[in-house]
Design an enzyme around this catalytic site. Sequence first.
Site, short mmCIF file in Angstrom:
data_model
loop_
_atom_site.label_atom_id
_atom_site.label_comp_id
_atom_site.label_asym_id
_atom_site.label_seq_id
_atom_site.Cartn_x
_atom_site.Cartn_y
_atom_site.Cartn_z
N ARG A 72 0.78 -1.26 0.00
CA ARG A 72 0.00 0.00 0.00
C ARG A 72 0.80 1.28 0.00
O ARG A 72 0.23 2.35 -0.16
CB ARG A 72 -0.98 0.04 1.19
N ASN A 102 0.21 -2.10 -7.31
CA ASN A 102 -0.97 -1.22 -7.36
C ASN A 102 -1.03 -0.24 -6.19
O ASN A 102 -1.97 -0.21 -5.41
CB ASN A 102 -2.26 -2.05 -7.46
N ASP A 160 -1.51 -6.71 -11.27
CA ASP A 160 -2.44 -7.31 -10.32
C ASP A 160 -3.46 -6.31 -9.78
O ASP A 160 -3.15 -5.17 -9.50
CB ASP A 160 -1.68 -7.91 -9.13
N ASP A 313 -1.91 -13.24 -0.81
CA ASP A 313 -2.57 -12.06 -1.39
C ASP A 313 -2.93 -11.06 -0.29
O ASP A 313 -4.04 -10.54 -0.23
CB ASP A 313 -3.82 -12.48 -2.19
#
Lengths: 432, 308
Positions: A72, A102, A160, A313
């Site tokens: 993050r 991401n 992803d 994940d």
Amino acid sequence: MRLLLTGARIIDPAQNIDSRMDIFLEDGKIAKIGENLSKATKSKDSEKITKIVDLTGMILVPGLIDMHTHLREPGFEYKETIASGAAAAAAGGFTSIACMPNTEPINDSRSITEFIRRKATETSLVNVYPIGAVSRNSAGSQLTEFWDLQEAGIVALSDDGKPVMNAALMRRAMEYAFSLQLPVISHCEDINLSANGSMNEGYYSTILGLNGIPGIAEEAMIARDILIAEFTGTSVHIAHVSTAGSVRLIRDAKKRGIKVTAETAPHYFTLTDEALQSYDTNLKVNPPLRSEQDVAAIKEGLADGTIDVIACDHAPHGRTDKEVEFEYAANGISGLETSLALSLNLINSKILTWPELIAKMSTNPARILHLPKGTLETGADADITVIDPLLKWTVDVQAFRSRGKNSPFNGRQIQGKAILTIVGGEIKYDGR
Amino acid sequence: MKFERKDILGIKDLSVDEINLILETAESFLEISTRKIKKVPTLRGKTVINLFYEASTRTRTSFEIAGKRLSADTINISSSTSSVIKGETLIDTARTLEAMNPDVIVIRHSAAGAPHLLASLVKQSIINAGDGAHEHPTQALLDMMTIKERKGKISGLKVAIIGDIEHSRVARSNIYGLSKMGAHVVVAGPATMMPRNIEQMGVKAFPRVEDAIAGADVVMMLRIQLERQKQNIFPSLREYSQHYCLNRNNIKLAKNDVMVMHPGPINRGVEISPDIADDPSVSVILDQVNKGVAVRMALLYLLTGGSE
């Protein structure tokens, strides 16, 4: 620092080791592995003090590697930072993690990759390997500079969170990456088929009145990527496999010699969509929790080697992302601190042996990402995880190191825990 | 029997005894709406909040009238779902309302499960007035009441529900309720409007309307949402109305004394032809509206401790 770890059952699938031995660590490397090392290490060089740790009854394995995490940072520090994510990894028994691109901005450039690596170095807990974006801004139209990203330190490529919908772009990415030995990790989801969905399409989506995501949204893209790998002679790694159909496609492709590898996450072999009747947003993940038949097929795929890797994940979120109506809630589970115990369940239920499980959580991810890790060979980096296989504990999200408290396993009684996480010969987590 | 529930979130959770108690209580309230002075003091001093995140005329009005006829103070809050996403969360709204000490909160929301979220947060009773494509329990209760009055029973009847089953909360609640009460429920609609594994809910599904109507005691038509055309679940209204509209021809396949229902608002000439909708010998559409007030009165009464 010198560390002598004695009395544990040492399992190293890379060397076919599974026996009670001692292991001696010196200068960040594995110096020696064998029986009764306490005498051998004492006799010479008595000036250096050796710390001896008795690990009788414990399992000692090459440091666990989670090749699919979301840290993050930059951009969503309220969900997780590189420091908090690394601390969660260490507490979960992971010595190395790979983090998806991401973030905000997306990791599609040398500067973001360097930023992540610098933060990880400052944190100095576990090895953090950035994964770069396949396409600029993960927008799916133009390739990123793979060569430059690799020089900056990425270990794989992935968009992803967003699938590469354009098959031609995926083909080019796989071809270009293959020549650089960079694995391409594919988030397989046909977004037209999954549009607006928030759970598995089946009986439970029907009775809950939620839009469904059909298994074929995943399977159609896996089939496509397998075909591209076959046609171009390149390789692909399939992220978070969740359906029986996906397992079948990957199994058949492997039989035909196509270079495909695959991972699944603990929630896909632990939970089914039936649990969603509570509308608990902590159960919302993408791909979604599937049916009982899918869970059975995932276990079969793990047992027969179709699925090479368990990766959790790790998708930490803030309360504001989850404390909303189900269809507005963010996808993801904060998984690093429960992944090992949930995976150990596969041993208790006789689906995997210890060496098979450790291969999926260390040896295989190291091989797929071409990391010099995942083994206890003499001379290798002293990355080690020590597991207490019998320790029973209750998941308490408030005790998570991760900022993401979003776990559907909160309150669950589980068994087995990492009690020592050693990275480069240094103890980074001590849960004894 | 004492009514023990805090909330009415769906028909799925209700027992046959509970459904019967609600229907019997509603029957006893029917008469109030026929009086010259349509008001009783039963819920004087109680507060009912109608929290509507989705446009609704009939359901909101019905709840408001139900509360007022029982002398409860009723407050309507309307909010659009788009403002919910950007503005105050449902959780904060719930806590704010809770702090004002209402007795019952009635919620309609486009997101399935929103009433469950609300119910888990506040101590007040929650009534689900429709959540996404999940449940619409008060609609199913008023439908059961209407059928029971007209047919004298529910058990043993063949009920055909026709239309966009996938997106219909009315269909789901009725499938649960009617099946529990012993009816034989069949559904029909194009495959694009049929949710996956629907037959696991205990109903038989047909792609053609004629197969479902055949021998039916009750035919329930569902409103077709015109905007769904964009999702390609049907090519055009023209084609839909040609094959899925209840009309003078296909209704002949049903029993002679068939009754026709519709939760409203109706699309005349799309899912139901005007001459069927307006024929009082078969259509009970306005009767359903009438029963709706009584059912909602019954629920407000039972949830505020009326059965004690």
